[in-house]
Design a protein around this motif. Structure first.
Motif, PDB file in Angstrom:
ATOM      1  N   ALA A 110       0.854  -1.192   0.000  1.00 18.21           N
ATOM      2  CA  ALA A 110       0.000   0.000   0.000  1.00 18.21           C
ATOM      3  C   ALA A 110       0.893   1.247   0.000  1.00 18.21           C
ATOM      4  CB  ALA A 110      -0.905  -0.031   1.216  1.00 18.21           C
ATOM      5  N   PRO A 111       0.539   2.302  -0.674  1.00 15.15           N
ATOM      6  CA  PRO A 111      -0.739   2.507  -1.348  1.00 15.15           C
ATOM      7  C   PRO A 111      -0.849   1.899  -2.753  1.00 15.15           C
ATOM      8  CG  PRO A 111       0.596   4.463  -1.578  1.00 15.15           C
ATOM      9  CD  PRO A 111       1.400   3.487  -0.749  1.00 15.15           C
ATOM     10  N   SER A 112       0.202   1.224  -3.259  1.00 13.29           N
ATOM     11  CA  SER A 112      -0.005   0.664  -4.593  1.00 13.29           C
ATOM     12  C   SER A 112      -0.785  -0.640  -4.463  1.00 13.29           C
ATOM     13  CB  SER A 112       1.335   0.458  -5.311  1.00 13.29           C
ATOM     14  OG  SER A 112       1.974  -0.661  -4.813  1.00 13.29           O
ATOM     15  N   ASP A 113      -1.599  -0.877  -5.463  1.00 14.54           N
ATOM     16  CA  ASP A 113      -2.582  -1.952  -5.410  1.00 14.54           C
ATOM     17  C   ASP A 113      -2.116  -3.071  -6.339  1.00 14.54           C
ATOM     18  OD1 ASP A 113      -4.894  -3.458  -5.297  1.00 14.54           O
ATOM     19  OD2 ASP A 113      -6.226  -1.725  -5.444  1.00 14.54           O
ATOM     20  N   ILE A 114      -1.719  -4.199  -5.791  1.00 16.08           N
ATOM     21  CA  ILE A 114      -1.299  -5.315  -6.637  1.00 16.08           C
ATOM     22  C   ILE A 114      -2.541  -6.108  -7.043  1.00 16.08           C
ATOM     23  CG2 ILE A 114       0.166  -7.356  -6.784  1.00 16.08           C
ATOM     24  CD1 ILE A 114       1.718  -6.247  -4.412  1.00 16.08           C
ATOM     25  N   PRO A 115      -2.726  -6.374  -8.343  1.00 10.09           N
ATOM     26  CA  PRO A 115      -3.934  -7.098  -8.762  1.00 10.09           C
ATOM     27  C   PRO A 115      -4.001  -8.487  -8.118  1.00 10.09           C
ATOM     28  CG  PRO A 115      -2.759  -6.237 -10.666  1.00 10.09           C
ATOM     29  CD  PRO A 115      -1.874  -6.028  -9.481  1.00 10.09           C
ATOM     30  N   ALA A 116      -5.220  -8.906  -7.811  1.00 13.89           N
ATOM     31  CA  ALA A 116      -5.407 -10.204  -7.157  1.00 13.89           C
ATOM     32  C   ALA A 116      -4.840 -11.340  -8.003  1.00 13.89           C
ATOM     33  CB  ALA A 116      -6.892 -10.434  -6.883  1.00 13.89           C
ATOM     34  N   GLY A 117      -4.906 -11.183  -9.350  1.00 15.60           N
ATOM     35  CA  GLY A 117      -4.389 -12.227 -10.236  1.00 15.60           C
ATOM     36  C   GLY A 117      -2.897 -12.469 -10.024  1.00 15.60           C
ATOM     37  N   VAL A 118      -2.168 -11.424  -9.649  1.00 16.51           N
ATOM     38  CA  VAL A 118      -0.736 -11.587  -9.380  1.00 16.51           C
ATOM     39  C   VAL A 118      -0.537 -12.364  -8.081  1.00 16.51           C
ATOM     40  CG1 VAL A 118       1.402 -10.347  -8.866  1.00 16.51           C
ATOM     41  CG2 VAL A 118      -0.158  -9.485 -10.619  1.00 16.51           C
ATOM     42  N   ILE A 119      -1.331 -12.016  -7.075  1.00 17.26           N
ATOM     43  CA  ILE A 119      -1.201 -12.695  -5.772  1.00 17.26           C
ATOM     44  C   ILE A 119      -1.564 -14.185  -5.914  1.00 17.26           C
ATOM     45  CG2 ILE A 119      -1.946 -12.721  -3.363  1.00 17.26           C
ATOM     46  CD1 ILE A 119      -0.508 -10.196  -4.030  1.00 17.26           C
ATOM     47  N   THR A 120      -2.674 -14.473  -6.615  1.00 10.54           N
ATOM     48  CA  THR A 120      -3.048 -15.893  -6.740  1.00 10.54           C
ATOM     49  C   THR A 120      -1.957 -16.671  -7.453  1.00 10.54           C
ATOM     50  OG1 THR A 120      -4.246 -15.494  -8.799  1.00 10.54           O
ATOM     51  CG2 THR A 120      -5.546 -15.495  -6.780  1.00 10.54           C
ATOM     52  N   ALA A 121      -1.313 -16.038  -8.452  1.00 13.91           N
ATOM     53  CA  ALA A 121      -0.255 -16.743  -9.185  1.00 13.91           C
ATOM     54  C   ALA A 121       0.972 -16.945  -8.300  1.00 13.91           C
ATOM     55  CB  ALA A 121       0.103 -15.984 -10.446  1.00 13.91           C
ATOM     56  N   ILE A 122       1.339 -15.890  -7.533  1.00 15.19           N
ATOM     57  CA  ILE A 122       2.520 -16.005  -6.666  1.00 15.19           C
ATOM     58  C   ILE A 122       2.305 -17.072  -5.597  1.00 15.19           C
ATOM     59  CG2 ILE A 122       3.798 -14.805  -4.842  1.00 15.19           C
ATOM     60  CD1 ILE A 122       3.655 -12.285  -6.522  1.00 15.19           C
ATOM     61  N   LEU A 123       1.098 -17.099  -5.009  1.00  9.85           N
ATOM     62  CA  LEU A 123       0.811 -18.116  -4.001  1.00  9.85           C
ATOM     63  C   LEU A 123       0.518 -19.470  -4.644  1.00  9.85           C
ATOM     64  CD1 LEU A 123      -1.552 -16.201  -1.544  1.00  9.85           C
ATOM     65  CD2 LEU A 123       0.866 -16.718  -1.243  1.00  9.85           C
ATOM     66  N   GLY A 124      -0.125 -19.423  -5.811  1.00  8.81           N
ATOM     67  CA  GLY A 124      -0.624 -20.639  -6.430  1.00  8.81           C
ATOM     68  C   GLY A 124       0.463 -21.545  -6.969  1.00  8.81           C
ATOM     69  N   LEU A 158       0.878 -25.223  -5.502  1.00  6.82           N
ATOM     70  CA  LEU A 158       0.599 -26.425  -6.281  1.00  6.82           C
ATOM     71  C   LEU A 158       1.760 -27.409  -6.185  1.00  6.82           C
ATOM     72  CD1 LEU A 158      -1.632 -27.496  -8.136  1.00  6.82           C
ATOM     73  CD2 LEU A 158      -0.270 -26.712 -10.068  1.00  6.82           C
ATOM     74  N   VAL A 159       2.980 -26.881  -6.298  1.00  5.67           N
ATOM     75  CA  VAL A 159       4.163 -27.742  -6.205  1.00  5.67           C
ATOM     76  C   VAL A 159       4.215 -28.427  -4.845  1.00  5.67           C
ATOM     77  CG1 VAL A 159       6.682 -27.753  -6.112  1.00  5.67           C
ATOM     78  CG2 VAL A 159       5.497 -26.424  -7.874  1.00  5.67           C
ATOM     79  N   TRP A 160       3.922 -27.649  -3.802  1.00  2.24           N
ATOM     80  CA  TRP A 160       3.947 -28.198  -2.446  1.00  2.24           C
ATOM     81  C   TRP A 160       2.924 -29.320  -2.306  1.00  2.24           C
ATOM     82  CZ3 TRP A 160      -0.061 -27.537   1.330  1.00  2.24           C
ATOM     83  CH2 TRP A 160       0.262 -28.056   2.584  1.00  2.24           C
ATOM     84  N   MET A 161       1.727 -29.080  -2.875  1.00  2.57           N
ATOM     85  CA  MET A 161       0.682 -30.082  -2.747  1.00  2.57           C
ATOM     86  C   MET A 161       1.028 -31.362  -3.505  1.00  2.57           C
ATOM     87  SD  MET A 161      -3.032 -28.421  -2.543  1.00  2.57           S
ATOM     88  CE  MET A 161      -3.001 -28.102  -4.221  1.00  2.57           C
ATOM     89  N   LEU A 162       1.593 -31.170  -4.721  1.00  3.74           N
ATOM     90  CA  LEU A 162       1.945 -32.344  -5.519  1.00  3.74           C
ATOM     91  C   LEU A 162       3.061 -33.137  -4.844  1.00  3.74           C
ATOM     92  CD1 LEU A 162       1.732 -30.944  -9.141  1.00  3.74           C
ATOM     93  CD2 LEU A 162       0.177 -32.510  -8.002  1.00  3.74           C
ATOM     94  N   SER A 163       4.001 -32.426  -4.222  1.00  2.00           N
ATOM     95  CA  SER A 163       5.096 -33.154  -3.566  1.00  2.00           C
ATOM     96  C   SER A 163       4.560 -33.912  -2.359  1.00  2.00           C
ATOM     97  CB  SER A 163       6.201 -32.187  -3.138  1.00  2.00           C
ATOM     98  OG  SER A 163       5.721 -31.321  -2.138  1.00  2.00           O
ATOM     99  N   LYS A 164       3.546 -33.357  -1.699  1.00  2.00           N
ATOM    100  CA  LYS A 164       2.919 -34.071  -0.584  1.00  2.00           C
ATOM    101  C   LYS A 164       2.223 -35.334  -1.072  1.00  2.00           C
ATOM    102  CE  LYS A 164      -0.108 -32.776   2.386  1.00  2.00           C
ATOM    103  NZ  LYS A 164      -1.145 -31.994   3.062  1.00  2.00           N
ATOM    104  N   GLU A 165       1.574 -35.188  -2.244  1.00  2.00           N
ATOM    105  CA  GLU A 165       0.846 -36.297  -2.841  1.00  2.00           C
ATOM    106  C   GLU A 165       1.790 -37.468  -3.128  1.00  2.00           C
ATOM    107  OE1 GLU A 165      -1.709 -36.097  -6.727  1.00  2.00           O
ATOM    108  OE2 GLU A 165      -2.223 -34.464  -5.379  1.00  2.00           O
ATOM    109  N   ARG A 166       2.958 -37.125  -3.717  1.00  2.00           N
ATOM    110  CA  ARG A 166       3.923 -38.170  -4.061  1.00  2.00           C
ATOM    111  C   ARG A 166       4.521 -38.800  -2.820  1.00  2.00           C
ATOM    112  NH1 ARG A 166       4.049 -36.283  -9.322  1.00  2.00           N
ATOM    113  NH2 ARG A 166       1.931 -36.912  -9.594  1.00  2.00           N
ATOM    114  N   GLY A 167       4.842 -37.941  -1.839  1.00  2.00           N
ATOM    115  CA  GLY A 167       5.644 -38.404  -0.709  1.00  2.00           C
ATOM    116  C   GLY A 167       4.827 -39.057   0.343  1.00  2.00           C
TER     117      GLY A 167
END
Lengths: 259, 316
Positions: free
Chosen positions: B289-303, B307-316
């Motif tokens: 803040a005050p700059s507004d990061i688009p939600a699409g950027v946040i979902t991609a950064i977290l996503g 996803l990698v973390w979840m897939l590695s859990k699935e395998r392991g």
């Protein structure tokens, strides 16, 4: 006794290919019919057609009513079809797989006491009770096949159409599966099963239907099939019939690497 | 059905809807709000509440569609955009931006629906809506749309180019309550429809002949799923741009934690998706803040890492 399934000039095409050619048969309640034949002979196509999944020409009636006149849901209360291959989605508990067999009766949102009983009984009959809480995708091939069979049985239909029910099953399991199917037949069901192991058919089936290139070339007693010319023609010259100590026929392959 | 997962989902959704409006670059004047200051309320509702509600409905719509498409296409990588709806919507939006017509959301919606109809038509011509044909048609239409967008983008003027870029990232912005009302009325009944068909998605996940053999009208049910999901995706993209990862990540996360019963998975996806996008948008407008990061950027950064973390859990 009126036949449960009666086909007259049944033809099924897949794309431009004519897979089933003018089939003629009548199946009765209390019969255990083994469907035999080489790969590509049309066995699975016949199963799918009887489950109402394919278009056809000619006539094929179940309980006296033409197959194409049935509603999907109604038909699945009469015919339980076990496809040869199924997908294995991740994370589905075994009990949920078996419960799918009750969809034609309950619609899938609620479980009536009858639904619960049917699920528990089929889990028990297929020796899957211990697996109930495990995830389907974590099971071995033979265990999965047992679970799928349990789902098909939970549907509680007068007709069972099973495409290779004993696939992936070890020898004792194959025998157990066919014994429990035999029990269903004794209780009045009509069981149609695609079988590749001719010995299983000889041991358990009451009737053998041999398909060759889309046509029925033999229909009758399984042991009589071994003597039929059509049997040799379909399976080739290297199939040998030997006898065990009790004089029961065993089908085997003539050439042996060891000798 | 897994009641605990559903309760958690309801709690997460309620918490996100109630808490996120209070977060943002400017401190909300709580005291004035509590004393009933009308002007303060108007600002709060117009800027914060409307934005949170849009994030809520958009996140839920994307995640519920992802869950259903993954079952229908029997592909765990399917997203609401797999059939090409978002690329059509993007093309519509980009054309509207280039022509300087002020109806970008409508153009996007039209583009999304046009592409959906094209994909359904193409794939029903090859084979009866088989998942392979649908995915293939979706991929080819997407690539054509992306190429057209690139061409338009390269000829666009400076300010339009900026508008195109920010639209394509995808983000949540404050909207008027009338559009929000229309959006809610258009998506919530579809959520209900998709939840109602949950037993059918369970069957479809096991393959079409399996489902048909249990008495499901496969063709009709698939068509309902594809049309309903694409309607949600097209509407959502027309208001927010193509926000990624919500439709992929949220259903995976629920499947991983509570199994794949669509009677739980579908409603929980809607609620967790709603909560997730609310949270991502709140993060986007506060971290820098005050700059507004688009939600699409946040979902991609977290996503991505998620996803990698979840897939590695699935395998392991």
């Amino acid at each position: 006794m009126t036949p449960l399934i009666r086909a007259n000039n049944l033809c099924v095409d897949r794309g431009a290919r004519e897979v089933l050619k003018r089939l003629q048969f009548e199946f009765l309640a209390g019969e255990f019919v083994a469907l035999l034949g080489l790969n590509g002979a049309g066995k699975s196509t016949l199963m799918e057609a009887l489950a109402g999944l394919l278009g056809y020409s000619g006539s094929c009636a179940i309980e006296g009513r033409e197959l194409r006149a049935w509603q999907r849901r109604e038909l699945s209360r009469v015919v339980s079809f076990l496809p040869q291959t199924s997908v294995q989605p991740a994370g589905v508990p075994v009990r949920q797989v078996v419960a799918m067999g009750r969809y034609p009766h309950s619609g899938g949102w609620t479980e009536s006491p009858e639904d619960r009983l049917a699920i528990a009984m089929s889990l028990e009959t297929c020796q899957c009770t211990a697996l109930a809480a495990r995830r389907f995708s974590d099971l071995s091939g033979g265990e999965r096949q047992r679970v799928l069979l349990a789902a098909a049985l939970a549907q509680e239909t007068p007709v069972l159409a099973l495409d290779e029910p004993s696939a992936h099953a070890d020898l004792p399991l194959q025998a157990r599966m066919f014994e429990l199917l035999r029990a269903r037949v004794a209780a009045g069901a009509l069981c149609l099963a695609v079988v590749h192991d001719i010995n299983l058919a000889l041991t358990f089936a009451t009737r053998a239907v041999l398909l060759h290139e889309g046509a029925i070339v033999f229909d009758g007693d399984p042991r009589a099939m071994l003597e039929a010319a059509a049997f040799r023609e379909a399976f080739g010259p290297d199939i040998a019939v030997v006898r065990d100590g009790n004089g029961n026929p065993i089908v085997t392959y003539r050439r042996s690497v060891a000798s | 059905m897994n009641r605990r997962t559903l309760l958690w989902a309801v709690a997460a959704a309620l918490f996100a809807a109630l808490a996120t409006p209070w977060l943002g670059p400017e401190q909300v004047h709580t005291k004035e709000l509590l004393s009933g200051d009308a002007a303060e309320w108007r600002i709060f509702l117009a800027l914060r509440v409307s934005r949170s509600l849009l994030a809520f409905l958009a996140g839920g719509s994307l995640a519920i569609t992802g869950a259903v498409f993954q079952a229908l296409l029997r592909n765990s990588l399917a997203t609401p955009y797999t059939l090409g709806v978002s690329s059509g919507a993007a093309l519509g939006a980009v054309i509207a931006i280039c022509l300087r017509v002020p109806v970008v959301p409508l153009a996007a919606l039209a583009g999304g629906i046009a592409v959906l109809l094209l994909v359904l038509r193409l794939s029903s011509r090859w084979s009866q809506l088989s998942s392979h044909a649908l995915i293939l048609a979706g991929v080819s239409v997407t690539s054509v749309c992306s190429a057209l967008i690139t061409i338009l983008h390269s000829y666009a003027g400076f300010s339009q180019s900026f508008a195109i870029t920010s639209w394509l990232i995808g983000g949540v912005d404050a909207v008027s309550f009338s559009s929000l009302g229309f959006y809610a009325a258009a998506v919530l009944p579809v959520w209900a429809l998709l939840i109602y068909h949950a037993p059918a998605w369970n069957l479809m996940a096991f393959g079409e002949s399996w489902a048909a053999a249990r008495g499901l009208n496969v063709r009709r049910t698939s068509l309902i799923g594809y049309l309903a999901g694409s309607w949600l995706a097209a509407l959502t993209v027309s208001l927010t741009g193509p926000i990624g990862f919500v439709g992929l990540l949220v259903p995976h996360f629920i499947r991983e934690s509570s199994g794949s019963d669509h009677r739980t998975l579908v409603p929980a996806s809607a609620l967790f998706g709603a909560a997730f996008l609310c949270a991502c948008d709140a993060i986007g407008r506060t971290v820098l803040a005050p700059s507004d990061i688009p939600a699409g950027v946040i979902t991609a950064i977290l996503g991505g890492p998620g996803l990698v973390w979840m897939l590695s859990k699935e395998r392991g």
